[in-house]
Design a protein around this motif. Structure first.
Motif, PDB file in Angstrom:
ATOM      1  N   GLU A   3      35.677  46.403  33.900  1.00 51.18           N
ATOM      2  CA  GLU A   3      36.882  46.039  34.267  1.00 51.18           C
ATOM      3  C   GLU A   3      37.145  45.919  35.882  1.00 51.18           C
ATOM      4  O   GLU A   3      37.985  45.138  36.507  1.00 51.18           O
ATOM      5  N   THR A   4      36.536  46.765  36.648  1.00 50.86           N
ATOM      6  CA  THR A   4      36.523  46.725  37.943  1.00 50.86           C
ATOM      7  C   THR A   4      35.961  45.436  38.593  1.00 50.86           C
ATOM      8  O   THR A   4      36.533  44.879  39.558  1.00 50.86           O
ATOM      9  N   ALA A   5      34.876  45.117  37.974  1.00 51.44           N
ATOM     10  CA  ALA A   5      34.031  43.957  38.428  1.00 51.44           C
ATOM     11  C   ALA A   5      35.070  42.719  38.293  1.00 51.44           C
ATOM     12  O   ALA A   5      35.366  41.731  39.062  1.00 51.44           O
ATOM     13  N   LEU A   6      35.647  42.606  36.839  1.00 54.11           N
ATOM     14  CA  LEU A   6      36.573  41.605  36.635  1.00 54.11           C
ATOM     15  C   LEU A   6      37.886  41.526  37.584  1.00 54.11           C
ATOM     16  O   LEU A   6      38.186  40.416  37.863  1.00 54.11           O
ATOM     17  N   GLY A   7      38.301  42.541  37.741  1.00 55.70           N
ATOM     18  CA  GLY A   7      39.374  42.864  38.673  1.00 55.70           C
ATOM     19  C   GLY A   7      39.312  42.371  39.883  1.00 55.70           C
ATOM     20  O   GLY A   7      40.132  41.584  40.701  1.00 55.70           O
ATOM     21  N   ALA A   8      38.248  42.800  40.513  1.00 53.65           N
ATOM     22  CA  ALA A   8      37.818  42.451  41.819  1.00 53.65           C
ATOM     23  C   ALA A   8      37.540  40.779  42.144  1.00 53.65           C
ATOM     24  O   ALA A   8      38.104  40.130  43.016  1.00 53.65           O
ATOM     25  N   ALA A   9      36.821  40.251  40.862  1.00 51.23           N
ATOM     26  CA  ALA A   9      36.606  38.821  40.957  1.00 51.23           C
ATOM     27  C   ALA A   9      37.796  38.078  40.908  1.00 51.23           C
ATOM     28  O   ALA A   9      38.448  37.109  41.693  1.00 51.23           O
ATOM     29  N   ARG A  10      38.869  38.557  40.050  1.00 53.58           N
ATOM     30  CA  ARG A  10      40.218  37.685  39.680  1.00 53.58           C
ATOM     31  C   ARG A  10      40.904  37.881  41.184  1.00 53.58           C
ATOM     32  O   ARG A  10      41.564  37.003  41.454  1.00 53.58           O
ATOM     33  N   MET A  11      40.831  38.974  41.849  1.00 48.99           N
ATOM     34  CA  MET A  11      41.685  39.198  42.911  1.00 48.99           C
ATOM     35  C   MET A  11      41.047  38.193  44.191  1.00 48.99           C
ATOM     36  O   MET A  11      41.910  37.639  44.850  1.00 48.99           O
TER      37      MET A  11
END
Ligand code: NAP
Length: 270
Positions: free
Chosen positions: A209-217
């Motif tokens: 979820e951290t990877a996804l969140g960082a990529a989305r940001m």
């Protein structure tokens, strides 16, 4: 070419199937799609699932195609291309090749001169419609054909055009191989957290979820990557300590070397 081209996909493995999936989802009519591979059982499954035309005979699949997509392994590209050369010379479809490391020159050597060719380098997230594809076209490709190639590859993610074919090697090293680098980083983070006592499932979920969140940001924000990093790095805080360790250990140099090694390998394979 009619508005909706007939597309033949030669090689319905990971990439070929993801293109079929993407095209069908984006509204391409199934009766205007062909898929081929040597495995009858697999083709029956594809036909059953997508209702597309399938055949173990590449020539049959290409006879009425406006676009032929080569999605076979590099080792067999030449044999498959030479088998199709007379059909392609006769009907002159647009050729799209996603075969890694095979240059437009090599493609023309196998197919004959004056063929319209677009090279594409997608990546594995194309399987879930989140691919990133770089494209390069030879000068014979028309504006309409460029649009056709774009819309086909857009069905599995974003696309970018390259100004020079040589840059395909850099793209291969960056986004082609890139998902593996991120998986490795995620794996390492998960292991580090587990060693400090976090349960495996919890560490895995938090990392993903951290990877996804960082990529989305990174995608949705107007800030640069550097600005985003600085935003979460408060002076004297925990992130600053971790980033300092990564910088001291030459993380940038490591990635520079890794990308250079992948570029060299891509050039060798080509
Ligand atoms: N995977 C990636 O992330 C990625 C990214 C960018 C580019 N590419 C490139 O995309 C191409 C396909 O990769 P992939 O991962 O999809 O490989 P793959 O899963 O092995 O797919 C290749 C397909 O070609 C079929 N095939 C073998 N011989 C054939 C023939 N004579 N005629 C028609 N089809 C034939 C194979 O069938 P059988 O399995 O029955 O032999 C298989 O379905 C490669 O050139 C690769 O370099 C891959």
């Amino acid at each position: 070419m009619t508005n909706t081209p007939i597309i033949a996909i030669i090689g319905t493995g990971n990439m070929g199937s993801s293109l079929i999936n993407g095209l069908i989802k984006s509204g391409h009519p199934a009766h205007k799609l062909w898929g081929t591979c040597p495995n009858k059982e697999k083709l029956e499954q594809l036909h059953h699932y997508f209702h597309i035309h399938t055949s173990t005979n590449n020539i049959k699949a290409c006879e009425s195609a406006d676009v032929i997509i080569f999605a076979v392994k590099p080792q067999i590209f030449q044999a498959v291309a030479m088998e199709l050369a007379p059909t392609i010379q006769k009907h002159r479809p647009l050729i799209i090749s996603i075969v890694s490391g095979i240059s437009i020159n090599s493609i023309l050597c196998s197919l004959g001169k004056n063929i319209q060719v677009v090279r594409a380098m997608p990546n594995i997230p194309a399987l879930i419609g989140a691919g990133a594809t770089a494209l390069y076209a030879n000068t014979d490709v028309s504006k309409q054909q460029l649009n056709t190639a774009e819309s086909i590859l857009r069905s599995v993610g974003i696309i970018v055009w390259l100004p020079q074919e040589k840059l395909m090697d850099v793209v291969t090293a960056l986004s082609g191989s890139g998902p593996a680098y991120f998986f490795l980083v995620m794996e390492a983070l998960q292991q580090a957290a587990q060693q400090l006592g976090l349960p495996q499932e919890t560490a895995l979920l938090l990392v993903k979820e951290t990877a996804l969140g960082a990529a989305r940001m990174a995608i949705e924000s107007d800030h640069s990557l550097e600005e985003l990093r600085q935003k979460v790095t408060s002076p004297g805080g925990t992130t600053e300590k971790a980033i300092a360790v990564l910088e001291e250990n030459q993380i940038r140099k490591i990635f520079e070397k890794a990308i250079q090694a992948a570029v060299r390998r891509s050039e060798e394979l080509g």
